[in-house]
Scaffold this motif. Structure first.
Motif, short mmCIF file in Angstrom:
data_model
loop_
_atom_site.label_atom_id
_atom_site.label_comp_id
_atom_site.label_asym_id
_atom_site.label_seq_id
_atom_site.Cartn_x
_atom_site.Cartn_y
_atom_site.Cartn_z
N LEU A 100 0.86 -1.19 0.00
CA LEU A 100 0.00 0.00 0.00
C LEU A 100 0.89 1.23 0.00
O LEU A 100 1.78 1.36 0.85
CB LEU A 100 -0.89 0.01 1.24
N VAL A 101 0.66 2.14 -0.96
CA VAL A 101 1.37 3.41 -1.01
C VAL A 101 0.34 4.52 -0.87
O VAL A 101 -0.57 4.64 -1.70
CB VAL A 101 2.14 3.59 -2.34
N THR A 102 0.44 5.32 0.18
CA THR A 102 -0.53 6.38 0.42
C THR A 102 -0.15 7.67 -0.30
O THR A 102 1.00 7.86 -0.68
CB THR A 102 -0.67 6.66 1.93
N ALA A 103 -1.16 8.54 -0.46
CA ALA A 103 -0.96 9.84 -1.13
C ALA A 103 -0.17 9.65 -2.42
O ALA A 103 0.88 10.26 -2.62
CB ALA A 103 -0.25 10.82 -0.19
N VAL A 142 4.05 1.74 2.43
CA VAL A 142 4.97 2.85 2.20
C VAL A 142 4.15 4.10 2.47
O VAL A 142 3.28 4.47 1.69
CB VAL A 142 5.53 2.85 0.76
N TRP A 143 4.42 4.69 3.63
CA TRP A 143 3.66 5.87 4.06
C TRP A 143 4.20 7.11 3.38
O TRP A 143 5.37 7.46 3.50
CB TRP A 143 3.72 6.05 5.57
N ASN A 144 3.33 7.81 2.67
CA ASN A 144 3.65 9.10 2.09
C ASN A 144 2.51 10.03 2.46
O ASN A 144 1.35 9.61 2.49
CB ASN A 144 3.78 8.99 0.57
N ALA A 145 2.82 11.28 2.75
CA ALA A 145 1.79 12.22 3.21
C ALA A 145 1.59 13.35 2.22
O ALA A 145 2.54 13.80 1.56
CB ALA A 145 2.18 12.80 4.57
N PRO A 146 0.37 13.85 2.13
CA PRO A 146 0.12 15.05 1.31
C PRO A 146 0.64 16.28 2.03
O PRO A 146 0.99 16.22 3.22
CB PRO A 146 -1.40 15.07 1.19
#
Length: 259
Positions: free
Chosen positions: A4-7, A81-85
């Protein structure tokens, strides 16, 4: 591997998803903007098996639904894989930030990754499954950049989160890492630099040179293949003994030696 890859409808998240797909990962991308998300899914479909789930990372229900949907789509989740807006007001200085700005920053950079971690770790323990968490962070938490103070203050805790997860659940095969990024050429980065250049009354190119290219001896931004290769390594078993580590990829942009 199901990831899962966010943003991930554009920028860092999108390019990371593409690099992982190239390496045969099965990927779910998320974004709060449905139009951008579907466009991203269509573009990424050329590289492998990809799904899209709409989620506002500021909302508890969306986070819970995201984990449930991704688990069903992939038959389980192997990695996040945490990515933030970006925080809405940024680039903004402390004296310009409202209570709502600080609250948004805390939700995006602290509450959301923390709660997603709780949800995933709970499932991994229940199903006796290994898992990997890679929190994409910024080198600006080491050397503060005033226009990004809100984000840097609230995302600095991801280092603590990665170490805590690794020490508590490492024996169960659950690993976590904090990855500190330097400059990458993204729409969000260009929007921030454009806003800064307009405030200062100078050409965009001059601000980009000073704030981005001029900060590294390589005089360039990071390449997606470099970031993708590093993340793929952290997701692999070969990075097992590095669990809990904070890893820097910034082209020697920061002057700090220790964290």
């Amino acid at each position: 591997m199901g990831v899962l890859v966010t943003a991930a409808s554009r920028g860092v998240g999108f390019n990371v998803a593409r690099e992982l797909l190239k390496r045969n990962a099965r990927v779910v991308v998320s974004s709060h903007n449905d139009e951008n998300l579907q466009k991203a899914r269509e573009e990424l479909a050329d590289f492998g098996e990809v799904y899209a789930v709409k989620a506002d990372l500021r909302r508890r229900g969306d986070l819970e639904n995201l984990v449930g949907e991704v688990w069903d789509l992939l038959g389980g989740v192997d990695a996040l894989v945490w990515n933030a807006p970006n925080v809405s007001c940024e680039p903004c200085s402390i004296h310009e930030a409202s209570y709502r700005d600080w609250l948004e920053s805390a939700k995006i950079h602290s509450v959301a990754p923390g709660y997603l971690t709780s949800l995933l770790v709970r499932r991994w323990l229940k199903t006796v499954r290994k898992g990997v968490l890679v929190y994409l962070n910024s080198v600006s938490i080491k050397e503060p950049m005033p226009p990004l103070t809100l984000a840097d203050t609230t995302r600095a805790g991801l280092i603590q989160l990665a170490k805590s997860v690794a020490r508590t659940y490492g024996k169960s095969g659950i690993r976590a890492y904090s990855l500190l990024l330097g400059s990458f050429d993204t729409p969000g980065a260009r929007e921030n630099i454009k806003a800064l250049s307009e405030r200062r009354g100078e050409p965009f190119e001059k601000t980009w040179e000073r704030e981005v290219l001029g900060r590294t001896p390589l005089h360039r931004t990071g390449r997606w293949v470099e970031l993708g290769s590093l993340i793929a390594f952290l997701l692999s078993d070969q990075a097992g003994y590095m669990l809990g580590s904070t890893v820097v990829i910034d082209g020697a942009m920061t002057r700090a030696v220790f964290l």
